[in-house]
Design a protein around this motif. Structure first.
Motif, PDB file in Angstrom:
ATOM      1  N   UNK A  74     128.026   8.470 -66.942  1.00 29.18           N
ATOM      2  CA  UNK A  74     128.574  10.068 -67.415  1.00 29.18           C
ATOM      3  C   UNK A  74     127.778  11.168 -66.559  1.00 29.18           C
ATOM      4  N   UNK A  75     126.662  10.860 -66.314  1.00 28.01           N
ATOM      5  CA  UNK A  75     125.828  11.660 -65.051  1.00 28.01           C
ATOM      6  C   UNK A  75     126.513  12.001 -63.711  1.00 28.01           C
ATOM      7  N   UNK A  76     126.736  10.417 -63.308  1.00 26.06           N
ATOM      8  CA  UNK A  76     127.192  10.572 -61.848  1.00 26.06           C
ATOM      9  C   UNK A  76     128.573  11.155 -61.732  1.00 26.06           C
ATOM     10  N   UNK A  77     129.420  10.986 -62.814  1.00 23.95           N
ATOM     11  CA  UNK A  77     130.851  11.441 -62.777  1.00 23.95           C
ATOM     12  C   UNK A  77     130.951  13.031 -62.885  1.00 23.95           C
ATOM     13  N   UNK A 106     120.056  18.407 -73.353  1.00 26.08           N
ATOM     14  CA  UNK A 106     118.989  17.247 -73.230  1.00 26.08           C
ATOM     15  C   UNK A 106     119.525  16.587 -74.515  1.00 26.08           C
ATOM     16  N   UNK A 107     119.825  17.230 -75.485  1.00 24.88           N
ATOM     17  CA  UNK A 107     120.175  16.441 -76.754  1.00 24.88           C
ATOM     18  C   UNK A 107     121.205  15.588 -76.669  1.00 24.88           C
ATOM     19  N   UNK A 108     122.548  16.377 -75.962  1.00 30.87           N
ATOM     20  CA  UNK A 108     123.555  15.629 -75.777  1.00 30.87           C
ATOM     21  C   UNK A 108     123.458  14.542 -74.718  1.00 30.87           C
ATOM     22  N   UNK A 109     122.574  14.713 -73.595  1.00 29.02           N
ATOM     23  CA  UNK A 109     122.480  13.634 -72.702  1.00 29.02           C
ATOM     24  C   UNK A 109     121.494  12.432 -72.992  1.00 29.02           C
ATOM     25  N   UNK A 110     120.864  12.813 -74.118  1.00 21.23           N
ATOM     26  CA  UNK A 110     119.941  11.563 -74.695  1.00 21.23           C
ATOM     27  C   UNK A 110     120.843  10.920 -75.804  1.00 21.23           C
ATOM     28  N   UNK A 111     122.052  11.580 -76.235  1.00 21.16           N
ATOM     29  CA  UNK A 111     122.804  10.845 -77.116  1.00 21.16           C
ATOM     30  C   UNK A 111     123.795  10.018 -76.098  1.00 21.16           C
ATOM     31  N   UNK A 112     123.994  10.344 -75.100  1.00 21.58           N
ATOM     32  CA  UNK A 112     124.805   9.625 -74.012  1.00 21.58           C
ATOM     33  C   UNK A 112     123.937   8.398 -73.365  1.00 21.58           C
ATOM     34  N   UNK A 118     117.096   9.751 -66.998  1.00 24.66           N
ATOM     35  CA  UNK A 118     118.267  10.388 -66.874  1.00 24.66           C
ATOM     36  C   UNK A 118     118.291  12.034 -67.218  1.00 24.66           C
ATOM     37  N   UNK A 119     117.699  12.271 -68.506  1.00 25.63           N
ATOM     38  CA  UNK A 119     117.885  13.662 -68.751  1.00 25.63           C
ATOM     39  C   UNK A 119     116.896  14.612 -67.522  1.00 25.63           C
ATOM     40  N   UNK A 120     115.709  13.743 -67.283  1.00 26.68           N
ATOM     41  CA  UNK A 120     114.821  14.755 -66.420  1.00 26.68           C
ATOM     42  C   UNK A 120     115.668  14.930 -65.009  1.00 26.68           C
ATOM     43  N   UNK A 121     116.292  13.855 -64.610  1.00 27.06           N
ATOM     44  CA  UNK A 121     117.093  13.994 -63.375  1.00 27.06           C
ATOM     45  C   UNK A 121     118.262  15.214 -63.340  1.00 27.06           C
ATOM     46  N   UNK A 147     110.109  18.853 -71.609  1.00 26.47           N
ATOM     47  CA  UNK A 147     110.091  18.741 -73.162  1.00 26.47           C
ATOM     48  C   UNK A 147     111.466  18.290 -73.370  1.00 26.47           C
ATOM     49  N   UNK A 148     112.511  18.788 -73.002  1.00 26.25           N
ATOM     50  CA  UNK A 148     113.881  18.209 -73.225  1.00 26.25           C
ATOM     51  C   UNK A 148     114.156  16.921 -73.029  1.00 26.25           C
ATOM     52  N   UNK A 149     113.850  16.516 -71.702  1.00 21.34           N
ATOM     53  CA  UNK A 149     114.023  15.099 -71.278  1.00 21.34           C
ATOM     54  C   UNK A 149     113.259  14.058 -72.068  1.00 21.34           C
ATOM     55  N   UNK A 150     112.100  14.200 -72.741  1.00 20.13           N
ATOM     56  CA  UNK A 150     111.440  13.573 -73.432  1.00 20.13           C
ATOM     57  C   UNK A 150     112.159  12.947 -74.805  1.00 20.13           C
ATOM     58  N   UNK A 151     113.280  13.756 -75.173  1.00 19.62           N
ATOM     59  CA  UNK A 151     114.005  13.599 -76.450  1.00 19.62           C
ATOM     60  C   UNK A 151     114.825  12.114 -76.136  1.00 19.62           C
ATOM     61  N   UNK A 152     115.066  11.947 -74.948  1.00 17.26           N
ATOM     62  CA  UNK A 152     115.832  10.600 -74.488  1.00 17.26           C
ATOM     63  C   UNK A 152     115.567   9.382 -75.320  1.00 17.26           C
TER      64      UNK A 152
END
Length: 441
Positions: A74-77, A106-112, A118-121, A147-152
């Motif tokens: 999802x991130x690479x595409x 970040x919340x959406x990325x965490x759910x994916x 991945x959220x940090x990147x 902080x947002x990436x830590x939600x993953x």
């Protein structure tokens, strides 16, 4: 030599090796092998072999590479880019709106994805340059992304909660549901802090210019469709599992297939995207597997010494601590170890020791899984050697110094510690949803 002293020497030796900068699995596995041979002779050589066989038979571990593959696909595409454009347009007119949109991203990325890396990147490569270009305060936005990436590791489908479920022998579905409200509560606290701070100091998060805000309503509505594919993937994956229609492995396979189909539908499924996704998936998956093999061997030796009973006796009888005091000491120990280890290493080293003790003290293991995860989030961002601090340093542009990074996380760590205290004081925040769903359902 008493078994208690041997257990202390094992743990001290492992921490000493980790301080030298050795790879986590090498330090853990080496100490396990040395003490196994010293204690049981050549028969101790069976321990690492048994650990490897146990891992190979651990069917649920198939979920790890599949979840990791889904997130990277999802991130690479480029789907994450489209999501950020959506938040950019809708929240741009608000003070600090792009920072708030970054937390929501970040919340959406965490759910994916289920991983903080991945959220940090994504945050460092997509959101950070845009925020800096629009004159957002570099210290504040650096903290926002960390902080947002830590939600993953808290928002489902958290890979860390899957591992905890395997070690603690708890239902993954209940742990995922237990992480929903604490994760959303923490995201809400981050957003509230950003909104209040930028309202008091508008220069920290200026609104977008009138030209950038002048987007036709039709274009705004079209951008909202960027969230449809990720939502459908998340719903099909976790919804079917929680409803009991699929197993955990089947759900992870649905997520991986859904991410691939989404990339193909958007015409982003190129050879390069597939190659990069597979390479990153293999790298992260192999790292997990080696750490788990080493930790299983270490845990087997530790358990053979009766270390779990020794720890329980030390806390309860020798020190005379109450259950809550013991629980707080456990959380503090995670914060200290978080200076040297990532969340997976901490989990597979300490959870086999702490989980039986937590159960003996009468605490709920589902609730404790959430507490552990929140504490790991804090440890990830705690100086001097928090894992996220160095990830950010490696990905941030030159104008962001290590001093900026350390300074940026202070308010967010305080918010997370407050959130931890709230979940400890009110366990129903974590337990209501899984109990309501599974008991009523």
């Amino acid at each position: 030599m008493s078994y208690d002293l041997i257990a202390i020497l094992m743990f001290a030796g492992m921490m000493a090796l980790l301080l030298t900068g050795q790879r986590v699995f090498g330090a853990i596995g080496f100490i396990a092998a040395v003490f196994a041979l010293l204690l049981w002779g050549t028969g101790g050589g069976e321990i690492p072999f048994s650990a490897a066989m146990k891992l190979m038979k651990w069917y649920a571990l198939l979920t790890l590479p599949l979840f990791i593959y889904m997130g990277y696909m999802l991130s690479e595409s480029g789907i994450a880019d489209d999501l950020y454009k959506m938040f950019h347009v809708w929240f741009g007119p608000v003070r600090g709106g792009l920072a708030i949109g970054t937390i929501l991203l970040m919340v959406v990325i965490s759910a994916m994805n289920g991983l903080s890396v991945a959220g940090m990147a994504i945050g460092a490569t997509i959101a950070l340059p845009e925020l800096l270009r629009r004159n957002y305060d570099k210290v504040m936005v650096t903290g926002v992304i960390q902080a947002g990436s830590s939600l993953g590791i808290l928002v489902p489908p958290s890979v860390v909660l899957v591992l905890y479920a395997m070690i603690a022998r708890q239902p993954v579905g209940q742990l995922w549901l237990a992480g929903v409200f604490p994760g959303l509560m923490m995201a809400g606290m981050f957003i509230a802090y950003i909104a209040i701070r930028c309202w008091l100091q508008p220069s920290l998060g200026p609104t977008l210019s009138r030209e950038e805000r002048d987007v036709p309503l039709g274009e705004k509505l079209r951008l909202l469709t960027a969230g449809i594919l990720p939502f459908l993937i998340f719903l099909s994956m976790t919804g079917l599992f929680v409803a009991g229609k699929t197993s955990l492995v089947e759900s992870s396979a649905i997520g991986a297939i859904g991410a691939t189909v989404a990339a193909a539908v958007r015409r982003k499924l190129t050879t390069k995207v597939m190659r990069d996704t597979i390479q990153k998936t293999l790298a992260v998956s192999c790292m997990f597997m080696w750490i788990i093999v080493a930790a299983l061997g270490f845990g087997a030796v530790f358990d053979g010494l009766g270390a779990v009973k020794a720890i329980e006796r030390f806390f309860v009888q020798d020190l005379g601590l109450t259950p809550w005091e013991i629980l707080i000491l456990m959380q503090i120990s995670y914060l200290v170890m978080g200076m040297f280890l990532d969340d997976t290493a901490m989990l597979v080293i300490v959870a086999p020791l702490y989980v039986p003790l937590v159960k003996a003290l009468g605490f709920d293991l589902i609730w404790y899984g959430v507490l552990y995860t929140i504490t790991c989030q804090i440890a990830y961002m705690t100086p001097p050697f928090g894992y996220n601090l160095f990830l950010m340093r490696a990905m941030a542009p030159p104008q962001i110094t290590i001093h900026d990074i350390y300074k940026s996380i202070v308010p967010f760590v305080l918010v997370m510690m407050f959130a931890l205290a709230v979940v400890m004081a009110f366990p129903e925040i974590a337990l209501w949803l899984p109990h309501h769903f599974y008991i009523r359902g």
